[in-house]
Write a protein that holds these residues in place. Structure first.
Motif, mmCIF file in Angstrom:
data_model
loop_
_atom_site.group_PDB
_atom_site.id
_atom_site.type_symbol
_atom_site.label_atom_id
_atom_site.label_comp_id
_atom_site.label_asym_id
_atom_site.label_seq_id
_atom_site.Cartn_x
_atom_site.Cartn_y
_atom_site.Cartn_z
ATOM 1 N N ALA A 267 -2.789 -5.472 -9.751
ATOM 2 C CA ALA A 267 -3.861 -6.391 -10.135
ATOM 3 C C ALA A 267 -3.782 -7.675 -9.324
ATOM 4 C CB ALA A 267 -3.773 -6.700 -11.628
ATOM 5 N N LEU A 268 -2.563 -8.158 -9.086
ATOM 6 C CA LEU A 268 -2.390 -9.381 -8.303
ATOM 7 C C LEU A 268 -2.716 -9.145 -6.829
ATOM 8 C CD1 LEU A 268 0.853 -10.886 -9.900
ATOM 9 C CD2 LEU A 268 -1.531 -11.521 -10.311
ATOM 10 N N ILE A 269 -2.406 -7.956 -6.314
ATOM 11 C CA ILE A 269 -2.760 -7.617 -4.933
ATOM 12 C C ILE A 269 -4.282 -7.609 -4.764
ATOM 13 C CG2 ILE A 269 -2.808 -5.732 -3.258
ATOM 14 C CD1 ILE A 269 -0.213 -7.201 -3.212
ATOM 15 N N ILE A 270 -4.982 -7.010 -5.736
ATOM 16 C CA ILE A 270 -6.449 -6.995 -5.690
ATOM 17 C C ILE A 270 -6.987 -8.420 -5.706
ATOM 18 C CG2 ILE A 270 -8.526 -6.362 -6.985
ATOM 19 C CD1 ILE A 270 -6.993 -3.870 -7.943
ATOM 20 N N ILE A 276 -8.689 -13.904 -0.420
ATOM 21 C CA ILE A 276 -8.736 -13.991 1.048
ATOM 22 C C ILE A 276 -10.157 -13.731 1.547
ATOM 23 C CG2 ILE A 276 -7.935 -12.905 3.187
ATOM 24 C CD1 ILE A 276 -5.267 -12.351 1.702
ATOM 25 N N ASN A 277 -10.798 -12.735 0.928
ATOM 26 C CA ASN A 277 -12.181 -12.426 1.306
ATOM 27 C C ASN A 277 -13.099 -13.618 1.041
ATOM 28 O OD1 ASN A 277 -14.467 -10.473 1.935
ATOM 29 N ND2 ASN A 277 -14.997 -11.061 -0.160
ATOM 30 N N TYR A 278 -12.874 -14.301 -0.087
ATOM 31 C CA TYR A 278 -13.705 -15.456 -0.413
ATOM 32 C C TYR A 278 -13.509 -16.567 0.615
ATOM 33 C CZ TYR A 278 -16.125 -18.979 -3.177
ATOM 34 O OH TYR A 278 -17.013 -19.941 -3.591
ATOM 35 N N PHE A 279 -12.277 -16.771 1.021
ATOM 36 C CA PHE A 279 -11.969 -17.843 1.971
ATOM 37 C C PHE A 279 -12.614 -17.601 3.341
ATOM 38 C CE2 PHE A 279 -9.258 -19.564 5.355
ATOM 39 C CZ PHE A 279 -9.335 -20.910 5.041
ATOM 40 N N VAL A 293 -7.339 -20.633 -1.660
ATOM 41 C CA VAL A 293 -6.089 -20.660 -0.888
ATOM 42 C C VAL A 293 -4.918 -21.090 -1.768
ATOM 43 C CG1 VAL A 293 -4.868 -21.819 0.999
ATOM 44 C CG2 VAL A 293 -7.239 -21.086 1.312
ATOM 45 N N PHE A 294 -5.136 -22.142 -2.541
ATOM 46 C CA PHE A 294 -4.065 -22.653 -3.396
ATOM 47 C C PHE A 294 -3.670 -21.632 -4.462
ATOM 48 C CE2 PHE A 294 -2.927 -27.111 -2.633
ATOM 49 C CZ PHE A 294 -3.759 -27.392 -1.555
ATOM 50 N N PHE A 295 -4.668 -20.964 -5.034
ATOM 51 C CA PHE A 295 -4.328 -19.979 -6.063
ATOM 52 C C PHE A 295 -3.660 -18.754 -5.441
ATOM 53 C CE2 PHE A 295 -4.904 -16.864 -9.427
ATOM 54 C CZ PHE A 295 -4.573 -17.621 -10.537
ATOM 55 N N ALA A 296 -4.067 -18.384 -4.251
ATOM 56 C CA ALA A 296 -3.401 -17.284 -3.542
ATOM 57 C C ALA A 296 -1.935 -17.626 -3.293
ATOM 58 C CB ALA A 296 -4.112 -17.009 -2.217
ATOM 59 N N ALA A 297 -1.667 -18.888 -2.986
ATOM 60 C CA ALA A 297 -0.288 -19.332 -2.773
ATOM 61 C C ALA A 297 0.527 -19.205 -4.054
ATOM 62 C CB ALA A 297 -0.276 -20.778 -2.280
ATOM 63 N N VAL A 298 -0.100 -19.517 -5.189
ATOM 64 C CA VAL A 298 0.580 -19.383 -6.483
ATOM 65 C C VAL A 298 0.977 -17.930 -6.727
ATOM 66 C CG1 VAL A 298 0.268 -19.538 -8.988
ATOM 67 C CG2 VAL A 298 -0.530 -21.392 -7.521
ATOM 68 N N ILE A 299 0.058 -17.018 -6.460
ATOM 69 C CA ILE A 299 0.350 -15.586 -6.637
ATOM 70 C C ILE A 299 1.481 -15.145 -5.720
ATOM 71 C CG2 ILE A 299 -0.585 -13.259 -6.333
ATOM 72 C CD1 ILE A 299 -3.280 -14.329 -7.236
ATOM 73 N N LEU A 300 1.442 -15.574 -4.462
ATOM 74 C CA LEU A 300 2.478 -15.187 -3.504
ATOM 75 C C LEU A 300 3.851 -15.688 -3.929
ATOM 76 C CD1 LEU A 300 0.596 -15.730 -0.119
ATOM 77 C CD2 LEU A 300 1.389 -13.550 -1.066
#
Length: 509
Positions: A267-270, A276-279, A293-300
Protein backbone atom coordinates in the motif's frame (compact mmCIF):
# COMPACT_ATOMS: atom_id res chain seq x y z
CA UNK A 1 -21.93 24.10 -9.31
CA UNK A 2 -23.33 22.42 -6.22
CA UNK A 3 -24.06 24.58 -3.20
CA UNK A 4 -22.52 22.22 -0.70
CA UNK A 5 -23.33 23.48 2.78
CA UNK A 6 -21.72 21.09 5.32
CA UNK A 7 -24.44 21.81 7.87
CA UNK A 8 -27.10 20.66 5.39
CA UNK A 9 -25.44 17.40 4.40
CA UNK A 10 -23.99 16.64 7.86
CA UNK A 11 -26.77 14.37 9.03
CA UNK A 12 -26.53 11.87 6.21
CA UNK A 13 -22.87 11.96 5.26
CA UNK A 14 -21.28 11.98 8.71
CA UNK A 15 -23.92 10.39 10.92
CA UNK A 16 -24.43 7.23 8.84
CA UNK A 17 -20.73 6.20 8.78
CA UNK A 18 -20.33 6.98 12.49
CA UNK A 19 -23.44 4.96 13.31
CA UNK A 20 -22.10 2.05 11.25
CA UNK A 21 -18.75 2.28 13.08
CA UNK A 22 -20.42 2.43 16.51
CA UNK A 23 -22.71 -0.46 15.61
CA UNK A 24 -19.68 -2.59 14.69
CA UNK A 25 -18.07 -1.61 17.99
CA UNK A 26 -21.19 -2.54 19.95
CA UNK A 27 -21.55 -5.89 18.17
CA UNK A 28 -17.92 -6.82 18.77
CA UNK A 29 -17.97 -5.60 22.38
CA UNK A 30 -21.02 -7.75 23.07
CA UNK A 31 -19.44 -10.72 21.31
CA UNK A 32 -16.28 -10.36 23.42
CA UNK A 33 -18.35 -10.48 26.61
CA UNK A 34 -20.16 -13.57 25.38
CA UNK A 35 -17.05 -15.57 24.43
CA UNK A 36 -15.13 -14.37 27.53
CA UNK A 37 -17.70 -15.29 30.17
CA UNK A 38 -18.67 -11.59 30.43
CA UNK A 39 -15.11 -10.39 30.96
CA UNK A 40 -13.86 -7.73 28.52
CA UNK A 41 -10.29 -8.05 27.27
CA UNK A 42 -8.39 -6.29 24.51
CA UNK A 43 -7.15 -8.19 21.48
CA UNK A 44 -3.49 -7.89 22.52
CA UNK A 45 -1.66 -7.77 25.85
CA UNK A 46 0.12 -4.45 25.29
CA UNK A 47 -2.54 -1.97 26.54
CA UNK A 48 -2.20 -3.50 30.00
CA UNK A 49 1.41 -2.29 30.00
CA UNK A 50 0.15 1.28 29.61
CA UNK A 51 -2.48 0.70 32.28
CA UNK A 52 0.06 -0.79 34.69
CA UNK A 53 2.44 2.11 34.12
CA UNK A 54 -0.43 4.58 34.62
CA UNK A 55 -1.19 2.93 37.96
CA UNK A 56 2.30 3.66 39.21
CA UNK A 57 2.45 7.14 37.67
CA UNK A 58 -0.61 7.95 39.76
CA UNK A 59 1.58 7.07 42.76
CA UNK A 60 4.38 9.36 41.48
CA UNK A 61 6.51 6.45 40.29
CA UNK A 62 7.57 5.67 36.71
CA UNK A 63 7.73 1.94 36.07
CA UNK A 64 5.85 -1.36 36.13
CA UNK A 65 7.15 -2.39 39.57
CA UNK A 66 6.69 0.02 42.44
CA UNK A 67 10.31 -0.26 43.62
CA UNK A 68 12.02 -0.20 40.23
CA UNK A 69 12.16 2.42 37.47
CA UNK A 70 11.44 1.30 33.93
CA UNK A 71 10.17 2.68 30.60
CA UNK A 72 7.98 -0.04 29.06
CA UNK A 73 5.55 2.22 27.19
CA UNK A 74 6.13 3.07 23.54
CA UNK A 75 4.20 6.30 24.02
CA UNK A 76 5.17 9.25 26.20
CA UNK A 77 1.70 10.67 26.68
CA UNK A 78 -0.68 7.68 26.39
CA UNK A 79 -0.18 6.33 29.94
CA UNK A 80 -0.75 9.88 31.24
CA UNK A 81 -4.12 10.01 29.45
CA UNK A 82 -5.16 6.89 31.38
CA UNK A 83 -4.49 8.45 34.79
CA UNK A 84 -7.94 9.92 35.54
CA UNK A 85 -9.71 6.54 35.77
CA UNK A 86 -6.94 3.96 36.05
CA UNK A 87 -7.68 3.13 39.70
CA UNK A 88 -11.44 2.92 39.27
CA UNK A 89 -13.29 -0.35 38.75
CA UNK A 90 -13.83 0.25 35.04
CA UNK A 91 -10.66 2.26 34.42
CA UNK A 92 -9.32 -0.51 32.19
CA UNK A 93 -11.97 0.50 29.62
CA UNK A 94 -10.53 4.00 29.16
CA UNK A 95 -8.22 2.90 26.27
CA UNK A 96 -11.33 1.62 24.49
CA UNK A 97 -13.09 4.96 25.00
CA UNK A 98 -10.05 6.93 23.78
CA UNK A 99 -9.88 4.78 20.66
CA UNK A 100 -13.59 5.21 19.94
CA UNK A 101 -13.37 9.00 20.12
CA UNK A 102 -10.13 8.97 18.09
CA UNK A 103 -11.81 6.91 15.37
CA UNK A 104 -14.79 9.25 15.26
CA UNK A 105 -12.29 12.13 14.98
CA UNK A 106 -10.63 10.44 12.00
CA UNK A 107 -14.01 9.98 10.30
CA UNK A 108 -14.86 13.62 11.02
CA UNK A 109 -11.68 15.07 9.48
CA UNK A 110 -12.01 12.83 6.42
CA UNK A 111 -15.54 14.19 6.13
CA UNK A 112 -14.20 17.76 6.28
CA UNK A 113 -11.73 16.89 3.51
CA UNK A 114 -14.40 15.30 1.32
CA UNK A 115 -16.80 18.23 1.70
CA UNK A 116 -13.91 20.43 0.59
CA UNK A 117 -13.16 18.18 -2.38
CA UNK A 118 -16.76 18.12 -3.62
CA UNK A 119 -17.65 21.73 -2.79
CA UNK A 120 -17.54 22.78 -6.45
CA UNK A 121 -18.61 19.53 -8.03
CA UNK A 122 -21.30 19.43 -10.72
CA UNK A 123 -22.67 16.20 -9.28
CA UNK A 124 -26.17 16.18 -7.86
CA UNK A 125 -26.50 16.57 -4.11
CA UNK A 126 -27.72 13.00 -3.59
CA UNK A 127 -24.77 11.73 -5.64
CA UNK A 128 -22.32 13.70 -3.53
CA UNK A 129 -23.94 12.40 -0.37
CA UNK A 130 -23.59 8.79 -1.55
CA UNK A 131 -19.96 9.31 -2.59
CA UNK A 132 -18.98 10.81 0.77
CA UNK A 133 -20.80 8.11 2.75
CA UNK A 134 -19.14 5.33 0.75
CA UNK A 135 -15.75 7.03 1.03
CA UNK A 136 -16.09 7.28 4.81
CA UNK A 137 -17.16 3.65 5.13
CA UNK A 138 -14.10 2.70 3.08
CA UNK A 139 -11.94 4.74 5.48
CA UNK A 140 -13.40 2.86 8.45
CA UNK A 141 -12.36 -0.39 6.80
CA UNK A 142 -9.06 0.61 5.16
CA UNK A 143 -7.99 2.47 8.30
CA UNK A 144 -8.70 -0.68 10.35
CA UNK A 145 -10.58 1.52 12.80
CA UNK A 146 -12.74 -1.24 14.28
CA UNK A 147 -9.95 -3.69 15.05
CA UNK A 148 -7.58 -0.94 16.14
CA UNK A 149 -10.18 0.28 18.64
CA UNK A 150 -10.16 -3.09 20.39
CA UNK A 151 -6.38 -3.21 20.52
CA UNK A 152 -6.59 -0.53 23.17
CA UNK A 153 -3.30 0.98 22.03
CA UNK A 154 -2.35 4.51 20.99
CA UNK A 155 -2.28 3.80 17.25
CA UNK A 156 -5.73 5.27 16.53
CA UNK A 157 -4.88 8.44 18.44
CA UNK A 158 -1.61 8.52 16.50
CA UNK A 159 -3.54 8.36 13.22
CA UNK A 160 -5.90 11.12 14.36
CA UNK A 161 -3.00 13.46 15.15
CA UNK A 162 -1.52 12.82 11.70
CA UNK A 163 -4.84 13.40 9.97
CA UNK A 164 -5.35 16.71 11.80
CA UNK A 165 -1.86 17.81 10.75
CA UNK A 166 -2.58 16.97 7.11
CA UNK A 167 -6.04 18.57 7.18
CA UNK A 168 -4.49 21.74 8.60
CA UNK A 169 -1.94 21.66 5.77
CA UNK A 170 -4.77 21.36 3.24
CA UNK A 171 -6.43 24.38 4.88
CA UNK A 172 -3.20 26.34 4.54
CA UNK A 173 -2.86 25.46 0.85
CA UNK A 174 -6.48 26.36 0.07
CA UNK A 175 -7.07 29.31 2.39
CA UNK A 176 -3.55 30.41 3.36
CA UNK A 177 -4.33 30.00 7.05
CA UNK A 178 -3.22 27.50 9.67
CA UNK A 179 -5.95 26.33 12.10
CA UNK A 180 -5.10 26.60 15.78
CA UNK A 181 -5.65 22.88 16.26
CA UNK A 182 -2.60 22.30 14.06
CA UNK A 183 -0.19 23.74 16.61
CA UNK A 184 -1.57 21.45 19.31
CA UNK A 185 -1.60 18.32 17.16
CA UNK A 186 1.83 18.81 15.59
CA UNK A 187 3.40 18.98 19.05
CA UNK A 188 1.36 16.19 20.63
CA UNK A 189 1.80 13.78 17.70
CA UNK A 190 5.43 12.71 18.51
CA UNK A 191 4.45 12.38 22.17
CA UNK A 192 1.76 9.87 21.16
CA UNK A 193 4.30 7.81 19.21
CA UNK A 194 7.85 8.60 18.14
CA UNK A 195 7.10 7.68 14.50
CA UNK A 196 4.94 10.79 14.24
CA UNK A 197 8.06 12.89 14.56
CA UNK A 198 8.65 12.40 10.83
CA UNK A 199 5.26 13.82 9.83
CA UNK A 200 5.44 16.67 12.34
CA UNK A 201 8.88 17.82 11.22
CA UNK A 202 8.14 17.31 7.52
CA UNK A 203 5.00 19.44 7.62
CA UNK A 204 6.65 22.08 9.82
CA UNK A 205 9.48 22.36 7.30
CA UNK A 206 6.95 22.56 4.46
CA UNK A 207 5.13 25.44 6.19
CA UNK A 208 8.40 27.13 7.11
CA UNK A 209 9.43 27.17 3.46
CA UNK A 210 6.28 29.12 2.69
CA UNK A 211 7.29 31.84 5.13
CA UNK A 212 5.32 30.72 8.13
CA UNK A 213 8.21 31.44 10.43
CA UNK A 214 6.26 31.05 13.65
CA UNK A 215 5.91 27.30 13.04
CA UNK A 216 9.59 27.09 13.99
CA UNK A 217 8.46 27.51 17.57
CA UNK A 218 6.47 24.31 17.28
CA UNK A 219 9.60 22.46 16.17
CA UNK A 220 11.54 23.93 19.08
CA UNK A 221 8.81 22.88 21.55
CA UNK A 222 8.81 19.34 20.12
CA UNK A 223 12.59 19.06 20.51
CA UNK A 224 12.45 20.43 24.05
CA UNK A 225 9.69 18.00 25.09
CA UNK A 226 11.37 14.93 23.56
CA UNK A 227 14.78 15.92 24.94
CA UNK A 228 13.17 16.64 28.30
CA UNK A 229 11.62 13.18 28.43
CA UNK A 230 14.95 11.58 27.51
CA UNK A 231 16.61 13.60 30.27
CA UNK A 232 13.91 12.41 32.67
CA UNK A 233 14.62 8.77 31.74
CA UNK A 234 18.36 9.28 32.12
CA UNK A 235 17.81 10.86 35.54
CA UNK A 236 16.12 7.61 36.58
CA UNK A 237 19.12 5.62 35.43
CA UNK A 238 17.39 4.40 32.27
CA UNK A 239 18.20 4.61 28.56
CA UNK A 240 17.33 7.88 26.75
CA UNK A 241 14.55 6.15 24.79
CA UNK A 242 11.84 3.85 26.20
CA UNK A 243 12.99 0.25 26.52
CA UNK A 244 9.98 -0.85 24.47
CA UNK A 245 11.26 1.22 21.53
CA UNK A 246 14.83 -0.03 21.89
CA UNK A 247 13.92 -3.67 22.52
CA UNK A 248 11.38 -4.00 19.72
CA UNK A 249 13.73 -2.34 17.25
CA UNK A 250 16.22 -5.11 18.04
CA UNK A 251 13.59 -7.78 17.43
CA UNK A 252 12.08 -6.32 14.26
CA UNK A 253 15.44 -5.35 12.77
CA UNK A 254 15.51 -3.80 9.32
CA UNK A 255 14.32 -6.15 6.60
CA UNK A 256 13.27 -3.74 3.86
CA UNK A 257 12.25 -6.31 1.25
CA UNK A 258 10.18 -8.39 3.68
CA UNK A 259 8.37 -5.26 4.82
CA UNK A 260 7.63 -4.22 1.24
CA UNK A 261 6.03 -7.58 0.51
CA UNK A 262 3.45 -7.13 3.26
CA UNK A 263 -0.02 -5.73 2.60
CA UNK A 264 0.91 -2.46 4.31
CA UNK A 265 4.22 -2.31 2.45
CA UNK A 266 2.52 -2.71 -0.91
CA UNK A 267 0.00 0.00 0.00
CA UNK A 268 2.86 2.37 0.80
CA UNK A 269 4.63 1.50 -2.47
CA UNK A 270 1.43 2.35 -4.39
CA UNK A 271 1.25 5.63 -2.46
CA UNK A 272 4.86 6.43 -3.36
CA UNK A 273 4.19 5.79 -7.04
CA UNK A 274 1.13 8.06 -6.97
CA UNK A 275 3.03 10.79 -5.12
CA UNK A 276 5.90 10.67 -7.62
CA UNK A 277 3.40 10.73 -10.47
CA UNK A 278 1.73 13.79 -8.96
CA UNK A 279 5.04 15.61 -8.63
CA UNK A 280 6.06 14.99 -12.24
CA UNK A 281 2.90 16.58 -13.69
CA UNK A 282 3.99 20.15 -14.45
CA UNK A 283 0.52 21.65 -14.33
CA UNK A 284 -0.06 20.68 -10.69
CA UNK A 285 0.18 23.51 -8.10
CA UNK A 286 3.69 23.99 -6.72
CA UNK A 287 2.63 23.84 -3.07
CA UNK A 288 0.85 20.54 -3.58
CA UNK A 289 3.79 19.14 -5.54
CA UNK A 290 6.16 20.03 -2.71
CA UNK A 291 3.76 18.46 -0.21
CA UNK A 292 3.83 15.23 -2.24
CA UNK A 293 7.64 15.22 -2.01
CA UNK A 294 7.66 15.75 1.74
CA UNK A 295 5.11 13.03 2.36
CA UNK A 296 7.00 10.65 0.07
CA UNK A 297 10.07 11.32 2.21
CA UNK A 298 8.09 10.39 5.33
CA UNK A 299 7.10 7.06 3.77
CA UNK A 300 10.68 6.34 2.69
CA UNK A 301 11.96 7.01 6.22
CA UNK A 302 9.51 4.46 7.63
CA UNK A 303 10.41 1.88 5.00
CA UNK A 304 14.16 2.30 5.47
CA UNK A 305 13.78 1.96 9.25
CA UNK A 306 11.86 -1.26 8.72
CA UNK A 307 8.66 -0.14 10.44
CA UNK A 308 5.81 -2.52 9.57
CA UNK A 309 2.55 -4.07 10.74
CA UNK A 310 0.34 -2.08 13.07
CA UNK A 311 3.08 0.54 13.32
CA UNK A 312 2.33 1.70 9.76
CA UNK A 313 -1.48 1.73 9.97
CA UNK A 314 -1.50 5.42 10.80
CA UNK A 315 0.70 6.08 7.77
CA UNK A 316 -1.62 4.16 5.46
CA UNK A 317 -4.60 6.14 6.79
CA UNK A 318 -2.63 9.36 6.31
CA UNK A 319 -1.70 8.24 2.78
CA UNK A 320 -5.38 7.84 1.90
CA UNK A 321 -6.02 11.34 3.21
CA UNK A 322 -3.25 13.00 1.25
CA UNK A 323 -4.01 11.10 -1.97
CA UNK A 324 -7.65 12.19 -1.83
CA UNK A 325 -6.51 15.78 -1.34
CA UNK A 326 -3.89 15.76 -4.09
CA UNK A 327 -5.98 13.86 -6.64
CA UNK A 328 -9.23 15.68 -5.85
CA UNK A 329 -9.56 17.16 -9.34
CA UNK A 330 -9.07 13.76 -10.96
CA UNK A 331 -11.59 12.16 -8.59
CA UNK A 332 -14.21 14.82 -9.31
CA UNK A 333 -13.66 14.65 -13.07
CA UNK A 334 -13.87 10.85 -13.09
CA UNK A 335 -17.09 10.85 -11.08
CA UNK A 336 -18.68 13.66 -13.06
CA UNK A 337 -17.92 11.87 -16.34
CA UNK A 338 -18.46 8.23 -15.40
CA UNK A 339 -20.38 8.32 -12.14
CA UNK A 340 -22.09 4.93 -12.36
CA UNK A 341 -18.88 3.19 -13.40
CA UNK A 342 -16.42 4.78 -10.98
CA UNK A 343 -18.60 4.92 -7.89
CA UNK A 344 -18.31 1.12 -7.69
CA UNK A 345 -14.54 1.24 -8.24
CA UNK A 346 -14.05 3.73 -5.42
CA UNK A 347 -15.65 1.21 -3.07
CA UNK A 348 -14.21 -2.02 -4.46
CA UNK A 349 -10.56 -0.90 -4.78
CA UNK A 350 -10.13 0.08 -1.09
CA UNK A 351 -11.81 -3.18 -0.05
CA UNK A 352 -9.47 -5.24 -2.24
CA UNK A 353 -6.38 -3.40 -1.01
CA UNK A 354 -7.47 -3.73 2.61
CA UNK A 355 -8.87 -7.26 2.53
CA UNK A 356 -7.17 -8.12 5.82
CA UNK A 357 -8.90 -5.19 7.49
CA UNK A 358 -12.24 -6.48 6.22
CA UNK A 359 -11.53 -9.85 7.81
CA UNK A 360 -10.28 -8.27 11.04
CA UNK A 361 -13.72 -6.82 11.78
CA UNK A 362 -15.06 -10.34 12.19
CA UNK A 363 -12.21 -11.80 14.27
CA UNK A 364 -12.13 -9.23 17.08
CA UNK A 365 -13.96 -11.45 19.64
CA UNK A 366 -11.72 -14.43 18.93
CA UNK A 367 -8.56 -12.33 19.19
CA UNK A 368 -9.75 -10.94 22.52
CA UNK A 369 -10.56 -14.46 23.65
CA UNK A 370 -6.86 -15.35 23.23
CA UNK A 371 -5.99 -12.74 25.86
CA UNK A 372 -8.80 -13.96 28.10
CA UNK A 373 -7.70 -17.60 27.89
CA UNK A 374 -4.02 -16.86 28.42
CA UNK A 375 -2.85 -13.51 29.83
CA UNK A 376 -5.94 -12.94 31.94
CA UNK A 377 -5.72 -16.45 33.39
CA UNK A 378 -2.02 -15.92 34.17
CA UNK A 379 -2.98 -12.65 35.87
CA UNK A 380 -5.64 -14.44 37.92
CA UNK A 381 -3.24 -17.14 39.06
CA UNK A 382 -0.55 -14.67 40.10
CA UNK A 383 -2.88 -12.21 41.85
CA UNK A 384 -5.47 -14.54 43.38
CA UNK A 385 -3.46 -17.68 44.09
CA UNK A 386 0.33 -17.33 44.01
CA UNK A 387 0.67 -13.76 45.36
CA UNK A 388 4.48 -13.66 45.08
CA UNK A 389 7.10 -12.33 42.62
CA UNK A 390 7.04 -13.96 39.17
CA UNK A 391 8.96 -13.79 35.90
CA UNK A 392 7.40 -13.58 32.43
CA UNK A 393 8.57 -12.83 28.90
CA UNK A 394 5.39 -11.13 27.69
CA UNK A 395 4.56 -8.51 30.28
CA UNK A 396 1.19 -6.82 30.38
CA UNK A 397 -1.86 -8.21 32.11
CA UNK A 398 0.27 -10.06 34.67
CA UNK A 399 1.59 -6.73 35.95
CA UNK A 400 -1.74 -4.86 35.84
CA UNK A 401 -3.33 -4.46 39.28
CA UNK A 402 -0.63 -6.68 40.75
CA UNK A 403 1.38 -5.36 43.71
CA UNK A 404 3.95 -8.15 43.58
CA UNK A 405 7.20 -7.88 41.62
CA UNK A 406 7.09 -8.95 37.97
CA UNK A 407 10.43 -9.67 36.30
CA UNK A 408 10.29 -9.04 32.57
CA UNK A 409 12.77 -11.45 30.98
CA UNK A 410 12.16 -9.98 27.53
CA UNK A 411 13.39 -6.54 28.57
CA UNK A 412 10.51 -4.13 27.90
CA UNK A 413 10.23 -3.18 31.57
CA UNK A 414 13.55 -4.39 32.95
CA UNK A 415 16.76 -2.51 32.18
CA UNK A 416 18.76 -5.45 33.53
CA UNK A 417 17.09 -7.88 31.13
CA UNK A 418 17.47 -5.48 28.22
CA UNK A 419 21.21 -5.13 28.80
CA UNK A 420 21.66 -8.88 29.19
CA UNK A 421 19.88 -9.51 25.90
CA UNK A 422 22.40 -7.23 24.20
CA UNK A 423 25.53 -8.61 25.83
CA UNK A 424 25.05 -12.06 27.37
CA UNK A 425 26.52 -15.10 25.64
CA UNK A 426 24.41 -17.65 27.53
CA UNK A 427 21.13 -17.80 29.42
CA UNK A 428 22.55 -18.05 32.93
CA UNK A 429 21.62 -14.40 33.48
CA UNK A 430 17.91 -15.31 33.52
CA UNK A 431 18.34 -17.47 36.59
CA UNK A 432 20.64 -14.91 38.23
CA UNK A 433 18.04 -12.15 37.78
CA UNK A 434 15.28 -14.43 39.08
CA UNK A 435 17.34 -15.19 42.17
CA UNK A 436 18.20 -11.51 42.68
CA UNK A 437 14.52 -10.53 42.68
CA UNK A 438 13.37 -13.49 44.79
CA UNK A 439 11.46 -15.02 41.87
CA UNK A 440 10.66 -18.72 42.05
CA UNK A 441 7.82 -19.01 39.50
CA UNK A 442 8.48 -18.37 35.80
CA UNK A 443 5.75 -18.28 33.12
CA UNK A 444 7.18 -18.09 29.59
CA UNK A 445 6.88 -19.11 25.94
CA UNK A 446 9.60 -21.74 25.62
CA UNK A 447 10.04 -21.18 21.87
CA UNK A 448 11.34 -17.67 22.57
CA UNK A 449 14.54 -19.16 23.97
CA UNK A 450 17.18 -21.46 22.52
CA UNK A 451 17.61 -23.04 25.93
CA UNK A 452 16.21 -22.87 29.46
CA UNK A 453 18.36 -22.73 32.66
CA UNK A 454 19.06 -26.31 33.70
CA UNK A 455 17.89 -25.82 37.27
CA UNK A 456 14.40 -24.69 36.25
CA UNK A 457 11.78 -27.37 36.86
CA UNK A 458 8.77 -27.51 34.56
CA UNK A 459 5.57 -27.88 36.57
CA UNK A 460 2.83 -27.15 34.06
CA UNK A 461 1.58 -25.85 30.73
CA UNK A 462 -1.33 -23.53 30.04
CA UNK A 463 -2.87 -24.33 26.63
CA UNK A 464 -5.23 -22.12 24.65
CA UNK A 465 -8.67 -23.61 24.19
CA UNK A 466 -9.22 -21.90 20.84
CA UNK A 467 -7.13 -21.05 17.78
CA UNK A 468 -4.02 -18.93 18.37
CA UNK A 469 -4.49 -15.51 16.81
CA UNK A 470 -2.84 -12.65 18.69
CA UNK A 471 -0.85 -14.18 21.52
CA UNK A 472 2.79 -15.07 20.88
CA UNK A 473 2.31 -18.75 21.57
CA UNK A 474 -0.48 -21.23 22.21
CA UNK A 475 1.32 -22.69 25.23
CA UNK A 476 2.72 -20.95 28.30
CA UNK A 477 5.15 -23.08 30.32
CA UNK A 478 5.32 -22.81 34.11
CA UNK A 479 8.71 -23.36 35.77
CA UNK A 480 9.98 -23.15 39.33
CA UNK A 481 13.56 -22.71 40.50
CA UNK A 482 13.30 -24.27 43.96
CA UNK A 483 12.10 -27.88 44.19
CA UNK A 484 11.26 -27.35 47.86
CA UNK A 485 8.20 -25.40 46.71
CA UNK A 486 7.03 -28.05 44.23
CA UNK A 487 4.18 -29.40 46.38
CA UNK A 488 2.96 -25.91 47.20
CA UNK A 489 2.94 -24.86 43.54
CA UNK A 490 1.18 -28.05 42.52
CA UNK A 491 -1.49 -27.46 45.13
CA UNK A 492 -2.09 -23.89 43.97
CA UNK A 493 -2.15 -24.90 40.32
CA UNK A 494 -4.59 -27.72 41.08
CA UNK A 495 -6.96 -25.28 42.77
CA UNK A 496 -6.54 -22.81 39.92
CA UNK A 497 -7.12 -25.56 37.35
CA UNK A 498 -10.72 -25.91 38.53
CA UNK A 499 -11.50 -22.27 37.72
CA UNK A 500 -10.11 -21.81 34.19
CA UNK A 501 -12.36 -21.59 31.11
CA UNK A 502 -13.81 -24.87 29.92
CA UNK A 503 -11.77 -25.20 26.72
CA UNK A 504 -8.52 -23.96 28.25
CA UNK A 505 -6.21 -26.69 29.51
CA UNK A 506 -3.75 -26.56 32.39
CA UNK A 507 -1.54 -29.65 32.25
CA UNK A 508 0.42 -30.35 35.43
CA UNK A 509 3.72 -32.26 35.57
Amino acid sequence: MTDLDPSKIFRKTIIIPIVIYLLLILINFTAILIVNDFKFTYTIDDPYIHLSLAENISNCHYGINKDEYSSPASSIIYPVLLLPLVKTEFGYLLPLVINIFSSIGIIYFFWKLLTLVFANSKLKKNQIQLVIILFLISIIIAGNLVYSTFRGMEHTLQALMSIIILWSTAEFINKNRIPRIFYISVVIAPLVRYENLSISLAILLFLFIYRNKKVAWSAIIIIILLAGFSYFLLSLGLEPLPLSVLRKSKVLENDLFSNILTQGGLALIITLILLINYFRIKSNPSKEKLLSVFFAAVILVHMVLGVSGRYTEYLITSSLFILIFLYKDWIIKALETYYNKYIALFVIIPLLISYKQVISIFVVPFAANNIFEQQYQMHRFVVDYYKKPVAVNDIGYVSFRNDNYVLDIFGLSSLESYRHWNSAKNISWMDSLAEKHNVNLIMIYEHWFKEIPSNWIKVGELHLGNKQMTVSGSVVSFFIRDSDHLDQIHSLLSDFQKTIPEKTKLILF
